[in-house]
Design a protein around this motif. Structure first.
Motif, PDB file in Angstrom:
ATOM      1  N   GLN A  79      -4.854  30.871 -42.878  1.00  0.00           N
ATOM      2  CA  GLN A  79      -5.069  28.860 -42.176  1.00  0.00           C
ATOM      3  C   GLN A  79      -5.952  29.063 -41.401  1.00  0.00           C
ATOM      4  O   GLN A  79      -6.391  29.467 -40.752  1.00  0.00           O
ATOM      5  N   TYR A  80      -6.900  27.823 -41.903  1.00  0.00           N
ATOM      6  CA  TYR A  80      -7.842  27.240 -40.611  1.00  0.00           C
ATOM      7  C   TYR A  80      -7.424  26.024 -40.209  1.00  0.00           C
ATOM      8  O   TYR A  80      -6.869  25.908 -40.920  1.00  0.00           O
ATOM      9  N   GLU A  81      -7.584  25.897 -38.970  1.00  0.00           N
ATOM     10  CA  GLU A  81      -6.759  24.379 -37.935  1.00  0.00           C
ATOM     11  C   GLU A  81      -7.803  24.303 -37.250  1.00  0.00           C
ATOM     12  O   GLU A  81      -8.624  24.637 -36.115  1.00  0.00           O
ATOM     13  N   VAL A  82      -7.683  22.639 -37.176  1.00  0.00           N
ATOM     14  CA  VAL A  82      -8.725  21.972 -35.499  1.00  0.00           C
ATOM     15  C   VAL A  82      -8.007  21.210 -35.445  1.00  0.00           C
ATOM     16  O   VAL A  82      -6.963  20.975 -35.975  1.00  0.00           O
ATOM     17  N   GLY A  83      -8.189  20.593 -34.306  1.00  0.00           N
ATOM     18  CA  GLY A  83      -7.126  19.632 -33.561  1.00  0.00           C
ATOM     19  C   GLY A  83      -7.405  19.005 -31.891  1.00  0.00           C
ATOM     20  O   GLY A  83      -8.003  19.228 -31.825  1.00  0.00           O
ATOM     21  N   VAL A  84      -6.753  17.832 -31.896  1.00  0.00           N
ATOM     22  CA  VAL A  84      -6.503  17.524 -30.464  1.00  0.00           C
ATOM     23  C   VAL A  84      -5.305  16.769 -29.405  1.00  0.00           C
ATOM     24  O   VAL A  84      -4.417  16.579 -30.485  1.00  0.00           O
ATOM     25  N   LYS A  85      -5.403  17.501 -28.595  1.00  0.00           N
ATOM     26  CA  LYS A  85      -4.373  17.072 -27.988  1.00  0.00           C
ATOM     27  C   LYS A  85      -4.041  15.836 -26.801  1.00  0.00           C
ATOM     28  O   LYS A  85      -5.689  16.626 -25.894  1.00  0.00           O
ATOM     29  N   ALA A  86      -3.645  15.245 -26.605  1.00  0.00           N
ATOM     30  CA  ALA A  86      -3.851  14.510 -25.978  1.00  0.00           C
ATOM     31  C   ALA A  86      -2.428  14.106 -24.833  1.00  0.00           C
ATOM     32  O   ALA A  86      -1.721  13.380 -25.066  1.00  0.00           O
ATOM     33  N   ASP A  87      -3.025  13.711 -23.321  1.00  0.00           N
ATOM     34  CA  ASP A  87      -1.646  13.551 -22.556  1.00  0.00           C
ATOM     35  C   ASP A  87      -2.338  11.508 -22.568  1.00  0.00           C
ATOM     36  O   ASP A  87      -3.073  10.844 -21.864  1.00  0.00           O
ATOM     37  N   LEU A  88      -1.482  11.417 -23.397  1.00  0.00           N
ATOM     38  CA  LEU A  88      -2.106   9.441 -23.228  1.00  0.00           C
ATOM     39  C   LEU A  88      -1.063   8.920 -21.977  1.00  0.00           C
ATOM     40  O   LEU A  88      -1.748   7.773 -21.989  1.00  0.00           O
ATOM     41  N   SER A  89      -0.708   9.257 -21.246  1.00  0.00           N
ATOM     42  CA  SER A  89      -0.073   9.128 -19.799  1.00  0.00           C
ATOM     43  C   SER A  89       0.548  10.276 -19.259  1.00  0.00           C
ATOM     44  O   SER A  89       0.563  11.643 -20.262  1.00  0.00           O
ATOM     45  N   ASN A  90       1.089  10.169 -18.419  1.00  0.00           N
ATOM     46  CA  ASN A  90       1.618  11.349 -17.992  1.00  0.00           C
ATOM     47  C   ASN A  90       2.713  11.113 -18.461  1.00  0.00           C
ATOM     48  O   ASN A  90       3.450  12.593 -17.648  1.00  0.00           O
ATOM     49  N   ARG A  91       3.922  10.368 -18.878  1.00  0.00           N
ATOM     50  CA  ARG A  91       4.910  10.751 -19.443  1.00  0.00           C
ATOM     51  C   ARG A  91       4.662  10.866 -21.202  1.00  0.00           C
ATOM     52  O   ARG A  91       5.386  11.189 -22.205  1.00  0.00           O
ATOM     53  N   LEU A  92       3.736  10.931 -21.924  1.00  0.00           N
ATOM     54  CA  LEU A  92       3.188  10.026 -23.128  1.00  0.00           C
ATOM     55  C   LEU A  92       2.471  11.727 -23.495  1.00  0.00           C
ATOM     56  O   LEU A  92       1.096  10.993 -23.192  1.00  0.00           O
ATOM     57  N   SER A  93       2.562  12.259 -24.775  1.00  0.00           N
ATOM     58  CA  SER A  93       1.345  13.108 -25.531  1.00  0.00           C
ATOM     59  C   SER A  93       1.876  13.433 -26.438  1.00  0.00           C
ATOM     60  O   SER A  93       2.221  12.404 -27.266  1.00  0.00           O
ATOM     61  N   ALA A  94       0.312  12.900 -27.683  1.00  0.00           N
ATOM     62  CA  ALA A  94       0.449  13.419 -28.842  1.00  0.00           C
ATOM     63  C   ALA A  94      -0.563  14.492 -29.200  1.00  0.00           C
ATOM     64  O   ALA A  94      -1.481  15.456 -28.240  1.00  0.00           O
ATOM     65  N   THR A  95      -0.567  15.194 -30.555  1.00  0.00           N
ATOM     66  CA  THR A  95      -0.493  15.413 -31.155  1.00  0.00           C
ATOM     67  C   THR A  95      -1.406  15.362 -32.208  1.00  0.00           C
ATOM     68  O   THR A  95      -0.661  15.066 -33.194  1.00  0.00           O
ATOM     69  N   LEU A  96      -2.832  15.038 -32.526  1.00  0.00           N
ATOM     70  CA  LEU A  96      -3.470  15.380 -33.889  1.00  0.00           C
ATOM     71  C   LEU A  96      -3.678  16.868 -34.993  1.00  0.00           C
ATOM     72  O   LEU A  96      -4.942  17.631 -34.242  1.00  0.00           O
ATOM     73  N   ALA A  97      -3.503  17.011 -35.647  1.00  0.00           N
ATOM     74  CA  ALA A  97      -4.138  18.179 -36.383  1.00  0.00           C
ATOM     75  C   ALA A  97      -4.808  18.333 -37.645  1.00  0.00           C
ATOM     76  O   ALA A  97      -3.901  17.467 -38.404  1.00  0.00           O
ATOM     77  N   ALA A  98      -5.450  19.471 -38.373  1.00  0.00           N
ATOM     78  CA  ALA A  98      -6.068  19.146 -39.217  1.00  0.00           C
ATOM     79  C   ALA A  98      -5.953  21.007 -39.971  1.00  0.00           C
ATOM     80  O   ALA A  98      -6.639  21.096 -39.025  1.00  0.00           O
ATOM     81  N   TYR A  99      -5.500  21.240 -41.652  1.00  0.00           N
ATOM     82  CA  TYR A  99      -5.633  22.422 -41.613  1.00  0.00           C
ATOM     83  C   TYR A  99      -5.415  22.745 -42.828  1.00  0.00           C
ATOM     84  O   TYR A  99      -5.398  21.557 -44.060  1.00  0.00           O
TER      85      TYR A  99
END
Length: 899
Positions: free
Chosen positions: A710-730
């Motif tokens: 597998q090859y994977e790239v992504g971005v993880k973001a703390d949208l606020s102190n209580r909310l987070s997100a992960t965007l990944a492509a593989y």
């Protein structure tokens, strides 16, 4: 090297590692985290989620078993503590330096009590301020001193969500400094007397009485609730501590760190992989009754098989069906093994190949079930759920200490379930018992024992069949077996221990054992082959097997620095044996008209003739090494590799033949994380997997293991102190797939290849106070890229190109309706191919769920409606003859209490 030659030497090596491991001196750095196999011990849902220090504290010197403040023996001389908060240092009442001779910590179900103890009678003061994300409290005219007179420093890493570190140290010759470092903001600090409200510092001294002063409130907040003020007066013995409570972010949907990806408790933002966590709070809010209800909250995960409607089955991750789940880091037998949701603290899903730490597995990923652990404070919870189709299910969850020193802790989870089904003639009865025990042997050593018993009786149900290119146009309730004859029984026993010993400040040893015994005895009447678009041949089968799985892990985890570069190595050895018989007995039954079934078939009562009788044994050995490297604060590298050696033997008791096969494989992983700004993590990774393939080709050569990359790239973001997100492509490529040998059609050849590529988005946390969300989207393009028999370009079965989900709740925070909450769930799954031949399609569906609940004190009442709009849909298929419909409109009502 043969596996059996390696076992004695590696067992000896494991013992030697446990006895004499002594790391070299290195620069002092922060303490290591909790092991993968050590679950968090959060407070169950419906109460404030518990910080994750309860287990970690065992490894942070000098945290150990601590008595409560009321249990600490004190001199008869009494005092009242004076706390003064101001922006400037105040003059201490005495020039004598107070000796603080101990810093102790007592984990609780909501945090940890941290107690500074003195034997002097001087008055103490606290002056606090904030700097960046730090809350700093200075205690003038005091020094940390061991009884021997030596100075020391207390430190606790990541004690609760939102708090990175707490230290208690000597700031100068006359001042103790307490520092609380927030993850993204200054922590909120409160001052009050309750010992059950979060992470607690308690300054306990035996000074003469002094005037008590009430602090002001500022940011960071330091306050004494009015209701607690009177309780701070001296007790009858003349002794009453004042406690400083530090509260971090404790929202129930966002989990900032997990252990499955690295076997260490690492922040998700520092892991170069997509890993999603479904916490207990989500399971409670959705009233989850099966594992499928949990993983529907994770992008790219759908149900594969559903073994006889028992909801054990398997799950498809990123297009590839896994062979079984993991439990607290151990392989949990196979996909026939049942689990119950009652004992789960959370569900962690690691996307992509995981062989580097977990051995043989499909390349799509793994699901790791993390169980509840004993609490050091008394906790009692009970709930009762009743609903559609005669469903009812009571559960109990008890926990607390067994002795006054709190060195022996217990937990007991019990569940009973009895229900009918929307499927005709199908009912289920289940009993589940799960006790666990934690023994704090000493300051640096903890031993945990756990056991589970599950018995499940049901009508074994194969669902409906396909006609043409769609599921048959018959009612989804229609049962195609023989009522009363499709008996299915599964009994699962699980037991194990986990020993954790801290060798030094930065080195830790772990040893754990897991045993799973799964006994299955099913009698099944089901369709076999299509005669025409109406009639099916049928057979009656008794499948009986037992799988005994034994796993032993020994790991050493450390932390050291080479110059400015920080390393966190992990070295492990894993031994696994799985064995048991597999017996099939069957007989042909008369054909069945699926449009007008007459279930009057007479099934034989005498033992059926055996058509398959095989005894298998598989031995596996894995040696793995991993290093988490911090190059600079915002640049992190993860490298690792694992050697696996497997040997499998099959004894065919009918043919009186025996075959064996040995395989070995190396599985690497490398990933990098770059954080351009604190809330954003960019990552890229490469990982691989292997899975043995048992058998021989036409030329009698042994099959090679299937490999996944597998090859994977992504971005993880703390949208606020209580909310987070992960965007990944593989992109995942699976090779050495079996396909038909065109020169010898009765044999297979390993020239097949399958590929999956896609994009996934996961969001979890709290948007506003009281408004929580967990949402997903996945685009998955999984297809056959090479094959001798199936057309190239065929889609992998049960994999929709587009899936999405949304679950959100809102709870009113104040006013007359405080405690009233609402929940809404939306789930979309696109068209899926029912088999690899792409001969039929499971149509897309859009399902709506809803919830209404009300919380008052320690009581909660809830109504959960699943499939609110009564959508007709199909969850999964195994073949054209085994298709499982989804449940229609279902209502569940729950009453729960905890104290």
């Amino acid at each position: 090297m043969k596996y059996k030659r390696l076992v004695p030497s590696l067992l000896l090596t494991s013992v030697i590692m446990m006895l004499i491991t002594s790391p070299s001196r290195s620069e002092e750095i922060s303490s290591i985290g909790v092991p993968q196999s050590t679950p968090s011990t959060k407070t169950p849902a419906n109460s404030t989620p518990q910080p994750r220090l309860v287990t970690k504290a065992q490894f942070v010197k000098p945290i150990t078993q601590i008595r409560r403040l009321s249990e600490i023996e004190r001199p008869t001389t009494s005092a009242e503590t004076l706390l003064v908060q101001s922006s400037t240092q105040q003059t201490p009442p005495s020039s004598e330096v107070v000796q603080v001779t101990g810093v102790k910590a007592n984990p609780t179900n909501k945090g940890v009590e941290v107690i500074l103890q003195t034997s002097k009678g001087q008055q103490l003061q606290i002056t606090n301020r904030s700097a960046g994300n730090n809350f700093i409290a200075d205690i003038p005219n005091a020094q940390l001193r061991l009884p021997s007179g030596e100075a020391f420093t207390f430190r606790s890493d990541k004690p609760i969500a939102g708090v990175t570190q707490i230290t208690v140290t000597n700031f100068d010759a006359k001042t103790i400094q307490v520092t609380v470092i927030g993850e993204t903001s200054v922590p909120t600090v409160e001052l009050f007397d309750s010992p059950n409200e979060g992470l607690i510092f308690s300054v306990a001294n035996t000074a003469p009485s002094a005037q008590q002063q009430q602090p002001q409130t500022q940011q960071p907040q330091v306050e004494r609730p009015e209701s607690e003020t009177q309780s701070s007066q001296p007790s009858a013995s003349g002794d009453q501590p004042i406690e400083l409570v530090v509260t971090g972010e404790q929202d129930g949907y966002r989990v900032p760190d997990a252990s499955t990806a690295t076997r260490t408790d690492t922040p998700l933002r520092d892991i170069p992989a997509s890993i999603q966590v479904v916490p207990r709070q989500v399971l409670e809010d959705q009233r989850a009754l099966r594992l499928q209800d949990a993983v529907q909250n994770v992008s790219g995960v759908t149900q594969g098989g559903n073994y006889g409607g028992t909801n054990s089955g398997s799950y498809i991750i990123r297009g590839f069906e896994q062979d079984g789940n993991f439990r607290n880091g151990f392989r949990d037998s196979d996909f026939f093994t049942l689990s119950d949701i009652a004992n789960l603290e959370r569900v962690e899903v690691l996307k992509g190949p995981a062989s580097v730490l977990f051995g043989q597995a499909q390349p799509g990923g793994i699901i790791n079930l993390v169980t509840k652990q004993p609490l050091s404070e008394p906790y009692y919870a009970a709930d009762f759920t009743a609903g559609s189709y005669g469903f009812y299910r009571p559960t109990l969850d008890f926990s607390g200490p067994l002795n006054s020193e709190k060195t022996l802790l217990y937990r007991l989870n019990v569940a009973y379930q009895n229900s009918g089904s929307f499927r005709d003639f199908v009912d289920t009865e289940r009993i589940f018992i799960a006790p666990s025990l934690t023994w704090k042997i000493g300051t640096n050593t903890t031993l945990n024992f756990d056991f589970e018993y599950l018995n499940n009786d049901t009508q074994f149900d194969r669902g409906i069949v396909a006609v043409g290119n769609r599921p048959a146009p018959i009612p989804i309730s229609r049962f195609l077996g023989v009522p009363g004859a499709n008996d299915g029984n599964s009994t699962v026993y699980r037991a194990g221990y986990r020993l954790e010993h801290r060798l030094s400040e930065n080195w830790q040893l772990r040893n754990a054992l897991s045993i799973t015994i799964n006994k299955v005895n099913n009698f099944v009447a089901e369709p076999d082959s299509l005669i025409d678009d109406r009639f099916f041949n049928r057979y009656y089968e008794n499948s009986k097997f037992e799988t005994d799985t034994y796993s032993l892990q020994t790991e050493v985890i450390g932390k050291f620095a080479t110059g400015s570069i920080i390393h966190q190595p992990l070295l492990g050895i894993e031994l696994n044996r799985s064995e048991g018989p597999l017996i099939f007995r069957d007989v042909i039954l008369p054909p069945l008209d699926i449009f007008s079934p007459v279930n009057n078939s007479v099934v034989p009562t005498d033992p059926l003739e055996a058509s398959f009788n095989v005894k298998t044994r598989a031995d596996k050995l894995g040696i793995y090494l991993q290093d988490q490297i911090t190059l600079v604060d915002n640049l992190k590298l993860l490298v690792g590799g694992r050697f696996d050696f497997t040997e499998q033997k099959n004894d065919d008791l009918l043919a009186s033949t025996s075959t064996s096969q040995s395989d070995q494989a190396f599985s690497p992983r490398i990933g990098i994380v770059y954080q351009p700004v604190q809330p954003i993590s960019l990552y890229a990774s490469y990982s691989s997997s292997f899975l043995p393939v048992i058998g021989n080709s036409a030329d009698n050569s042994v099959f090679e293991p299937q490999r996944g990359t597998q090859y994977e790239v992504g971005v993880k973001a703390d949208l606020s102190n209580r909310l987070s997100a992960t965007l990944a492509a593989y992109q995942i490529t699976k090779t050495n797939v079996l396909t038909t040998d065109l020169d010898n059609p009765s044999f297979s050849i390993q020239v097949g290849e399958q590929r999956s590529r896609g994009v996934e988005l996961d969001i979890a946390g709290e948007i506003l106070t009281g408004w929580k969300i967990i949402a997903t989207y996945a685009y998955t393009d999984a297809e056959i890229t090479e094959d001798n028999q199936l057309p190239v370009g065929n889609l992998l079965n049960n994999v929709a190109k587009n899936t999405a989900s949304l679950w959100t709740t809102y709870e009113i925070q104040r006013g007359n309706l405080q405690g009233l909450g609402f929940g809404l769930g939306l789930y979309y799954v696109g068209d899926r191919q029912g088999d690899l031949a792409n001969s039929f399609v499971l149509p897309s569906y859009f399902r709506t769920d809803a919830a209404l609940y009300y919380k008052r004190n320690n009581w909660k009442a809830a109504i959960n409606i699943k499939n609110l709009l009564d959508e007709k849909y199909y969850e999964t298929s195994q073949t054209r003859n085994v298709i499982y419909p989804g449940a229609p409109l279902t209502v569940l009502g729950t009453i729960s209490v905890e104290f």
